[in-house]
Design an enzyme around this catalytic site. Structure first.
Site, PDB file in Angstrom:
ATOM      1  N   THR A  28      -1.971   4.002   7.545  1.00  0.00           N
ATOM      2  CA  THR A  28      -2.937   3.753   8.604  1.00  0.00           C
ATOM      3  C   THR A  28      -2.362   2.761   9.605  1.00  0.00           C
ATOM      4  OG1 THR A  28      -4.781   4.180   7.142  1.00  0.00           O
ATOM      5  CG2 THR A  28      -5.224   2.721   8.991  1.00  0.00           C
ATOM      6  N   HIS A 174      -6.463  13.257   0.583  1.00  0.00           N
ATOM      7  CA  HIS A 174      -6.449  11.843   0.161  1.00  0.00           C
ATOM      8  C   HIS A 174      -7.500  11.662  -0.939  1.00  0.00           C
ATOM      9  CE1 HIS A 174      -5.935   7.662   0.007  1.00  0.00           C
ATOM     10  NE2 HIS A 174      -5.995   7.337   1.285  1.00  0.00           N
ATOM     11  N   ASN A 177      -6.913   5.618  -3.784  1.00  0.00           N
ATOM     12  CA  ASN A 177      -7.217   4.316  -3.165  1.00  0.00           C
ATOM     13  C   ASN A 177      -8.693   3.994  -2.947  1.00  0.00           C
ATOM     14  OD1 ASN A 177      -4.477   4.086  -3.146  1.00  0.00           O
ATOM     15  ND2 ASN A 177      -4.199   4.287  -0.938  1.00  0.00           N
ATOM     16  N   TYR A 179     -11.238   5.819  -1.952  1.00  0.00           N
ATOM     17  CA  TYR A 179     -12.004   6.515  -0.918  1.00  0.00           C
ATOM     18  C   TYR A 179     -12.825   7.650  -1.551  1.00  0.00           C
ATOM     19  CZ  TYR A 179      -9.208   3.506   2.015  1.00  0.00           C
ATOM     20  OH  TYR A 179      -8.626   2.389   2.577  1.00  0.00           O
ATOM     21  N   ASN A 234     -10.371  -1.283  -3.851  1.00  0.00           N
ATOM     22  CA  ASN A 234     -11.756  -0.845  -3.601  1.00  0.00           C
ATOM     23  C   ASN A 234     -12.373  -0.152  -4.817  1.00  0.00           C
ATOM     24  OD1 ASN A 234     -11.962  -1.738  -0.918  1.00  0.00           O
ATOM     25  ND2 ASN A 234     -10.962   0.120  -0.156  1.00  0.00           N
TER      26      ASN A 234
HETATM   27  C1  FNR Z   1      -0.967   2.046   3.379  1.00  0.00           C
HETATM   28  N1  FNR Z   1      -1.182   2.982   2.370  1.00  0.00           N
HETATM   29  C2  FNR Z   1      -1.953   4.096   2.635  1.00  0.00           C
HETATM   30  N2  FNR Z   1      -2.128   5.064   1.695  1.00  0.00           N
HETATM   31  C3  FNR Z   1      -2.770   6.214   1.982  1.00  0.00           C
HETATM   32  O1  FNR Z   1      -2.890   7.083   1.122  1.00  0.00           O
HETATM   33  N3  FNR Z   1      -3.256   6.427   3.241  1.00  0.00           N
HETATM   34  C4  FNR Z   1      -3.153   5.500   4.231  1.00  0.00           C
HETATM   35  O2  FNR Z   1      -3.565   5.746   5.358  1.00  0.00           O
HETATM   36  C5  FNR Z   1      -2.523   4.272   3.911  1.00  0.00           C
HETATM   37  N4  FNR Z   1      -2.433   3.278   4.825  1.00  0.00           N
HETATM   38  C6  FNR Z   1      -1.607   2.204   4.612  1.00  0.00           C
HETATM   39  C7  FNR Z   1      -1.383   1.301   5.644  1.00  0.00           C
HETATM   40  C8  FNR Z   1      -0.502   0.257   5.462  1.00  0.00           C
HETATM   41  C9  FNR Z   1      -0.256  -0.691   6.584  1.00  0.00           C
HETATM   42  C10 FNR Z   1       0.161   0.107   4.226  1.00  0.00           C
HETATM   43  C11 FNR Z   1       1.143  -0.998   4.020  1.00  0.00           C
HETATM   44  C12 FNR Z   1      -0.087   0.982   3.209  1.00  0.00           C
HETATM   45  C13 FNR Z   1      -0.424   2.907   1.113  1.00  0.00           C
HETATM   46  C14 FNR Z   1       0.984   3.491   1.268  1.00  0.00           C
HETATM   47  O3  FNR Z   1       0.934   4.891   1.454  1.00  0.00           O
HETATM   48  C15 FNR Z   1       1.896   3.205   0.048  1.00  0.00           C
HETATM   49  O4  FNR Z   1       1.321   3.744  -1.110  1.00  0.00           O
HETATM   50  C16 FNR Z   1       2.123   1.724  -0.160  1.00  0.00           C
HETATM   51  O5  FNR Z   1       2.443   1.077   1.045  1.00  0.00           O
HETATM   52  C17 FNR Z   1       3.226   1.469  -1.195  1.00  0.00           C
HETATM   53  O6  FNR Z   1       4.475   1.913  -0.756  1.00  0.00           O
HETATM   54  P1  FNR Z   1       5.591   0.879  -0.181  1.00  0.00           P
HETATM   55  O7  FNR Z   1       5.054   0.334   1.096  1.00  0.00           O
HETATM   56  O8  FNR Z   1       5.739  -0.209  -1.198  1.00  0.00           O
HETATM   57  O9  FNR Z   1       6.819   1.701  -0.025  1.00  0.00           O
HETATM   58  C1  8K6 Z   2      -4.024  -2.611   8.982  1.00  0.00           C
HETATM   59  C2  8K6 Z   2      -4.997  -1.567   9.194  1.00  0.00           C
HETATM   60  C3  8K6 Z   2      -5.793  -1.175   8.009  1.00  0.00           C
HETATM   61  C4  8K6 Z   2      -4.961  -0.589   6.971  1.00  0.00           C
HETATM   62  C5  8K6 Z   2      -5.766   0.041   5.897  1.00  0.00           C
HETATM   63  C6  8K6 Z   2      -4.955   0.450   4.735  1.00  0.00           C
HETATM   64  C7  8K6 Z   2      -4.839  -0.633   3.752  1.00  0.00           C
HETATM   65  C8  8K6 Z   2      -3.470  -1.176   3.678  1.00  0.00           C
HETATM   66  C9  8K6 Z   2      -3.385  -2.671   3.905  1.00  0.00           C
HETATM   67  C10 8K6 Z   2      -2.525  -3.356   2.913  1.00  0.00           C
HETATM   68  C11 8K6 Z   2      -3.335  -4.131   1.959  1.00  0.00           C
HETATM   69  C12 8K6 Z   2      -2.761  -4.136   0.601  1.00  0.00           C
HETATM   70  C13 8K6 Z   2      -3.790  -4.227  -0.479  1.00  0.00           C
HETATM   71  C14 8K6 Z   2      -3.234  -3.716  -1.768  1.00  0.00           C
HETATM   72  C15 8K6 Z   2      -4.028  -4.080  -2.929  1.00  0.00           C
HETATM   73  C16 8K6 Z   2      -3.187  -4.106  -4.157  1.00  0.00           C
HETATM   74  C17 8K6 Z   2      -3.755  -5.040  -5.157  1.00  0.00           C
HETATM   75  C18 8K6 Z   2      -3.003  -5.075  -6.401  1.00  0.00           C
END
Ligand code: FNR
Ligand code: 8K6
Length: 347
Positions: A28, A174, A177, A179, A234
């Site tokens: 996202t 999706h 996470n 949702y 969540n």
């Molecule tokens: C995410 N992730 C995520 N997952 C998903 O299924 N749909 C989404 O839109 C998002 N959005 C999102 C935004 C941001 C800013 C982050 C950092 C992560 C989770 C992502 O797909 C992934 O599972 C994690 O980031 C872990 O992988 P990396 O970043 O450790 O390689």
């Molecule tokens: C930045 C815009 C909104 C992004 C929404 C997607 C959520 C990704 C943000 C990263 C937050 C990480 C939280 C992971 C929780 C893991 C806890 C063990």
């Protein structure tokens, strides 16, 4: 010369072959217009990642009431489809492939966007507030009726059709996470006692119905599914969830979808009721192609693929920090570290 397993071609199915095993994880970015239309900047951003085997788009909402974050793109209006066409054209010009991640936030949606209290499987809310909108605290959702649930299933199928019309090579549902789909799959968010809750079979019914309708709409070879059997975002875990995912994965094995994808931020996390990490659990309970993800580097991910822990390596944050990540890895160039400040713009 030794070959790098990450840069082997991978045959997903008879219609889709990936040029390498690197997958851009869905992320996202909150950069769509106020009408949730993807922009030319987004097209350029994705084109700079077309060197990986498959891009999974940022989560893209299938109906207005599914929105839970500001400026996330949609795939339900003609304008949005036209915006996505630009993205898919750019990615294809660069010989890339891209799937659209179909998203509905369920209880993590917000009335700020839709004008009404969100619907969810059960009237159980989450703590906290919409990211970047502290005043928008999460609401207690309204329990969805059968009609609403049927409408959701239809909306996923329509979203998939719209995605194909927009030029996507496929869709990723999706289901992870915390949702909407995930909310049906966990006891912490589903206390229904009708067809949609109360037993593993009932709790998995919505996910399977969505998969089946989306498959009917666009073909199984174009459909992936992301799941979080471990509750971590969540969502609260419950050891009874295990039976739901055992059943769901068994049922999914009867369907010839393109792949399954682990939904997690750090694959080193273990879950007692799964007996280990999410990827290990999914690997041992499914014959589908598995995309692993979660705090991997190319080196640790390569090792995991070599060890047959999963087939394809999802890379998230490092791909935000590094346009042309795959090319950099292939040429053994230095990788820039990710930091959150990078979310402010589309590099
Ligand atoms: C995410 N992730 C995520 N997952 C998903 O299924 N749909 C989404 O839109 C998002 N959005 C999102 C935004 C941001 C800013 C982050 C950092 C992560 C989770 C992502 O797909 C992934 O599972 C994690 O980031 C872990 O992988 P990396 O970043 O450790 O390689
Ligand atoms: C930045 C815009 C909104 C992004 C929404 C997607 C959520 C990704 C943000 C990263 C937050 C990480 C939280 C992971 C929780 C893991 C806890 C063990």
């Amino acid at each position: 010369m030794s070959t790098d397993i990450l840069f082997e071609k991978y045959t997903l199915n008879s219609d889709i072959t990936l040029k390498n095993r690197l997958i851009m994880a869905p992320m996202t970015r909150c950069m769509a217009t106020d009408k949730l239309v993807p922009t030319p900047n987004m097209a350029e951003y994705y084109a700079r990642r077309a060197d990986c085997g498959l891009i999974i788009s940022e989560a893209t909402i299938i109906s207005p009431e599914g929105q839970g974050y500001i400026n996330t793109p949609g795939i339900f209006s003609a304008e949005q489809i036209a915006g996505w066409k630009l993205v898919t054209q750019k990615v294809h010009e660069h010989q890339g492939k891209i799937f659209c991640q179909l998203w509905h936030c369920g209880r993590v949606a917000h009335s700020h966007f839709s004008g009404h209290t969100p619907y969810a499987p059960s009237p159980l809310g989450v703590e906290g507030s919409v990211p970047r909108m502290r005043e928008a605290t999460y609401e207690v959702p309204v329990e969805a009726t059968d009609t609403i649930i049927e409408g959701w299933i239809e909306a996923y199928a329509q979203g998939a059709k719209n995605a194909v019309e927009a030029g996507f090579d496929g869709v990723e549902i999706h289901g992870a996470n915390g949702y909407l789909i995930d909310q049906f799959l966990h006891y912490a968010s589903n206390v229904r006692e009708d067809l949609w809750g109360g037993s593993a079979e009932n709790m998995a019914r919505f996910a399977l119905a969505v998969v089946d309708r989306v498959v009917d709409a666009v073909g199984a070879h174009k459909v992936g599914l992301r799941l979080s059997p471990g509750a971590y975002f969540n969502m609260d875990g419950d050891e009874r969830d295990r039976a739901v995912f055992d059943y769901l994965l068994m049922e999914l094995d009867k369907r010839s979808i393109a792949y399954l994808h682990v939904g997690v931020f750090d694959d080193a996390m273990t879950f007692e009721y799964l007996g280990g990490s999410m990827s290990a659990y999914m690997r041992s309970h499914s014959a589908h192609t598995l995309v692993g993800v979660g705090s991997y580097t190319a080196a640790t991910g390569r090792e995991a693929v070599q060890n047959n822990q999963f087939d394809l390596l999802g890379i998230g944050r490092p791909m935000i920090a590094n346009p042309y990540y795959a090319t950099k890895i292939q040429k053994s160039e230095a990788i820039v570290d990710y930091n959150e400040a990078m979310l402010a713009e589309l590099n």
